[in-house]
Design an enzyme around this catalytic site. Structure first.
Site, PDB file in Angstrom:
ATOM      1  N   HIS A 138       0.690  -1.218  -0.123  1.00 22.10           N
ATOM      2  CA  HIS A 138       0.039  -0.159   0.089  1.00 22.10           C
ATOM      3  C   HIS A 138       0.907   1.251   0.138  1.00 22.10           C
ATOM      4  O   HIS A 138       0.701   2.069  -0.765  1.00 22.10           O
ATOM      5  CB  HIS A 138      -0.891  -0.022   1.154  1.00 22.10           C
ATOM      6  CG  HIS A 138      -1.715   1.206   1.516  1.00 22.10           C
ATOM      7  ND1 HIS A 138      -3.273   1.229   1.129  1.00 22.10           N
ATOM      8  CD2 HIS A 138      -1.573   2.315   1.864  1.00 22.10           C
ATOM      9  CE1 HIS A 138      -3.620   2.396   1.202  1.00 22.10           C
ATOM     10  NE2 HIS A 138      -2.706   3.163   1.860  1.00 22.10           N
ATOM     11  N   GLU A 139       1.702   1.294   1.018  1.00 25.05           N
ATOM     12  CA  GLU A 139       2.851   2.518   0.967  1.00 25.05           C
ATOM     13  C   GLU A 139       3.464   2.663  -0.360  1.00 25.05           C
ATOM     14  O   GLU A 139       3.788   3.803  -0.752  1.00 25.05           O
ATOM     15  CB  GLU A 139       3.716   2.460   2.136  1.00 25.05           C
ATOM     16  CG  GLU A 139       2.932   2.341   3.609  1.00 25.05           C
ATOM     17  CD  GLU A 139       2.096   3.614   3.704  1.00 25.05           C
ATOM     18  OE1 GLU A 139       2.412   4.778   3.352  1.00 25.05           O
ATOM     19  OE2 GLU A 139       0.895   3.355   4.480  1.00 25.05           O
ATOM     20  N   HIS A 153       1.468   4.672  -2.841  1.00 23.77           N
ATOM     21  CA  HIS A 153       1.706   6.019  -2.916  1.00 23.77           C
ATOM     22  C   HIS A 153       3.316   6.402  -3.099  1.00 23.77           C
ATOM     23  O   HIS A 153       3.401   7.482  -3.871  1.00 23.77           O
ATOM     24  CB  HIS A 153       1.623   6.419  -1.317  1.00 23.77           C
ATOM     25  CG  HIS A 153       0.339   6.285  -0.698  1.00 23.77           C
ATOM     26  ND1 HIS A 153      -0.736   7.080  -1.243  1.00 23.77           N
ATOM     27  CD2 HIS A 153      -0.292   5.691   0.485  1.00 23.77           C
ATOM     28  CE1 HIS A 153      -1.931   6.787  -0.598  1.00 23.77           C
ATOM     29  NE2 HIS A 153      -1.682   5.750   0.445  1.00 23.77           N
TER      30      HIS A 153
END
Lengths: 504, 504
Positions: A269-270, A273
């Site tokens: 997820h990170e 980003h």
């Protein structure tokens, strides 16, 4: 015209550099700072934030924006002769200049002070599950937040001004319409899943060796196209992604025995980003457009990688045999099919951050509705817990056992971030819409089955990342998919995936 | 009067905070920064340095300094009614304000550019041992350095202005007199040692397990009173100590198979610097006086810990049995006496940073003499290598085999740091003078034999650290020992120690 834009760019160049310097200090604070350094670190950050404020509100910037004719009704100014990127640049500069100049120094200071006190009270309130400790602080923060909305100004409702901070150029009504059309469908779909055969995911909760977690996680990051030449992965109490320079985007994680939720899917997820921040193209790099265009679009990137890619069958068709080799003691007797079902288990629950991708948006819609009522005044801070519990019962069929697992679970309101929550759900919706198009243009399944994650990154870079903030969220959706945000893609995505998983 | 000082303190407060923010970015650059981030990091640092320059040269500061009557002849101003700390504060503010305002923007920019080019050329020149690559750059840097000295102004000689940047309030003549009185003595003493029986230190050059090095090193740091609550130890290419906040002073080291020179004695040395920075008292904390008072005094702290303490017999009486347990394969057959002799071996050598504490100051005196001649113009850049080699022959009886091991070995001239070298030797001299007094006031040997390093720190804190820059180097020496810097203490220290080690 072009000259004015170039002068504006020169004036705002330092803003980005200072933001990255601030990010460096904050990153240090969360990762390597010795504990007793915290006091002065706060002073250093406050000083740099003040200098940053002075830079973006410099009267010279105001004058040039005036000369360019930028105003509330026409934020791009008289920019017919300019490129669309330059127009977008004026618009973004105007937006930031407007917000920063319209907030009085007193309001900014009061908000900083009150939200700091309110966060401390919230931590205690959550620990003791005692809403009364937090209540007076929420009242104050809410009052100041309303003043903030009035200072910035808005078209229809004060919530518009708040939402704009996180999801620029998107109105409350647009979000509300979209959410209203998804909520009943979600509730019904979750009902169907509830009646289906339960999935066993107990094997995910066993102990996974932490050093092997790190090796496996780093391998996946590299496969995704994240390079340690331009980033790092460190440990912090709460995982985050932060940009310290145009070639310096760092991720953090925390390792727990239970690998998947906060661990592997957390870093994927990170990294989603991070890849967005690393993918800005040459013509937006180094200026105010070198930024995610909205938090919704940012979240669409993290969610695409975490859910659409990371929780797909094809992804694990490639990675699961390797994962089993890393953790034979936990996984050698679990088939790929059962593993896939386990990581996609759907279950109505009380806590947003632990929610699966089907129930997640309902958590957001609940908060979006309540915070609008708080801002409009139709719901009082006193009555918030009851409203929270009723809505939870209504949406999920369960009632929080206490306020810590209910109204006190999130940090957003304590920190005054009203208008932030909807961006999470918008991210899921944009993600589904974008990936539907990606699936038409490249053979995603085949790429995943062959471990070629880089094809996914290439598509995202070309269609989304390289534009930075030079296209708004809506413009992106329109340019990529031919239509504005349409929640039907998300419904379709969930339906395809979960009717198969739950055999409904 | 007091009101003006308080207004001045308010104005200069941000200077310290910004310096620490700059230190954070620089620390990050040397430790954890991903390689490709270097480009923008330079821009961020330049921006912050510019803001820092604006803060310290603010006209408001100039006005208050004027009102206080501070000027070149009377840097403390008309401060009869003020405390000595406040007077020192005015003096230090005036010194920094003066230097920064007297250098034109063009000169600062030119120096930054030329020293950056010159360092790059120096790296290549050293690699190829080819002085001609570096020569034209040294010419330019020297020319700009002379302009710098003229801009700042001086009493007797341009070198005074340069020395003042690193060793404030100390004149070239004072240093020259002191050095002149030590050099012949040192040469003679080294001659005696040369004729004594050779010491075998080959056991120090064996392979020492790096993870055990780290554990042992960290233990010594903690015993010295360094706390990880207010600092860190990380890895960098070149070891350094840096202050990121009043409660945040970090050390770095590098681990090599050979433990002692760069490893253990390196971190003890850096920790000596770090403890000074961590020891500033309450009445200097958070203002311009929260700083080492001169590089000479700073070096006296690192040298006290590295040499006077760390290379003493009493220190190893306590630590050697433990060290042997860590590295039995290398040390179990080496007696404490032979270990002690090994770490104190004296040998004339070509390279400054590898020199022992007896020959070290000669390396400095050599550089001090040559750089004065370069600045005065009595030595040309063209003739520098020959002068270097002649002096090396004269001082040490050996001649560099090539320029890489001679005139090209140090980074100081390439970076324009003329006037820096003498502070290393001053540090050794101050260290001997301070510790002579310490030995009279506390039982140093007994403390060391019992591993009570903290008694040493307590004495240094009380007598030196807590004052920060509120006493000049000379004032410190006078207040602690009753006399100004006197090189006899250093001679006595060496004599006592090395006549015993070499049985001469």
């Amino acid at each position: 015209m072009k000259n004015l834009v170039n002068r504006l760019k020169k004036l705002t160049k330092d803003v980005g550099l200072l933001e990255h310097a601030v990010a460096t200090l904050s990153w240090d604070q969360e990762t390597y700072m010795p504990p007793k350094a915290i006091g002065e670190k706060g002073e250093q950050l406050a000083l740099l934030q003040g200098i940053l404020h002075d830079k973006i509100t410099s009267p010279d910037i105001g004058k040039i924006l005036d000369s360019l004719g930028a105003n509330d009704n026409n934020p791009t100014g008289k920019s017919d002769s300019l490129s669309s990127t330059d127009s977008a640049y004026i618009k973004e500069t105007f937006r930031q200049y407007k917000i920063q100049t319209r907030l009085s120094k007193k309001l900014v200071t009061d908000l900083a002070l009150e939200t700091s006190l309110s966060q401390a009270a919230w931590i205690e309130a959550r620990k003791k599950s005692d809403y009364s400790i937090f209540k007076p602080h929420l009242n104050k923060v809410l009052e100041l937040t309303k003043q903030k909305a009035e200072s910035i100004g808005y078209n229809k409702t004060p919530y518009d001004a708040l939402l704009d901070e996180f999801e620029p150029w998107t109105s409350t009504k647009e979000v509300d319409d979209i959410f209203k059309s998804t909520q009943p469908w979600l509730t019904e779909f979750i009902g169907k899943i509830k009646n289906a055969k339960k999935i066993d995911d107990s094997f995910l909760l066993k102990d996974f060796d932490i050093s092997k977690q790190e090796v496996f996680g780093r391998k996946v990051l590299q496969d995704m196209g994240y390079s340690y030449d331009r980033g790092r992965l460190d440990i912090s109490a709460h995982p985050f992604t932060t940009t310290l320079g145009r070639d310096d985007v760092r991720l953090t994680t925390r390792y727990q025995k239970d690998f998947f939720k906060t661990g592997l899917f957390g870093i994927i997820h990170e990294c989603g980003h991070g890849l967005y921040e690393l993918g800005f193209g040459e013509n937006v790099k180094g200026n105010l457009l070198a930024s995610g265009t909205s938090l919704g679009i940012h979240e669409s990137q993290s969610r695409t990688w975490e859910n659409v890619i990371g929780r797909s069958y094809s992804f694990w068709k490639y990675y699961y045999p390797e994962l089993q080799k890393y953790f034979p003691e936990n996984l050698e007797n679990i088939s790929l099919d059962n593993f896939y079902k386990g990581i996609n288990k759907v279950e109505p629950s009380l806590i947003r951050v632990e929610a699966d991708e089907v129930t997640y948006n309902l958590h957001i819609i609940l908060r979006f509705q309540l915070e609008q009522e708080l801002i409009s005044g139709s719901l009082s801070v006193k009555d918030l817990p009851e409203a929270w519990n009723l809505k939870t019962k209504d949406f999920f069929g369960i009632t929080p056992d206490n306020d810590a697992n209910g109204v006190l679970q999130d940090i957003h309101w304590p920190m005054g971030a009203f208008g932030y929550f909807p961006t999470y759900a918008l991210g899921n919706l944009y993600s589904a819409q974008f990936t539907a198009k990606m699936n038409k243009e490249i053979d995603v399944e085949k790429s995943l089955e062959n471990g070629k994650l880089i094809s996914i990154l290439d598509w995202l870079r070309e269609n989304i990342h390289k534009y930075g903030a030079s296209k708004t969220a809506s413009e992106l959706a329109l340019d990529i998919t031919g239509e504005k945000l349409n929640p039907e893609y998300f419904k379709k995505y969930l339906e395809n995936k979960y009717t198969q998983i739950y055999e409904i």
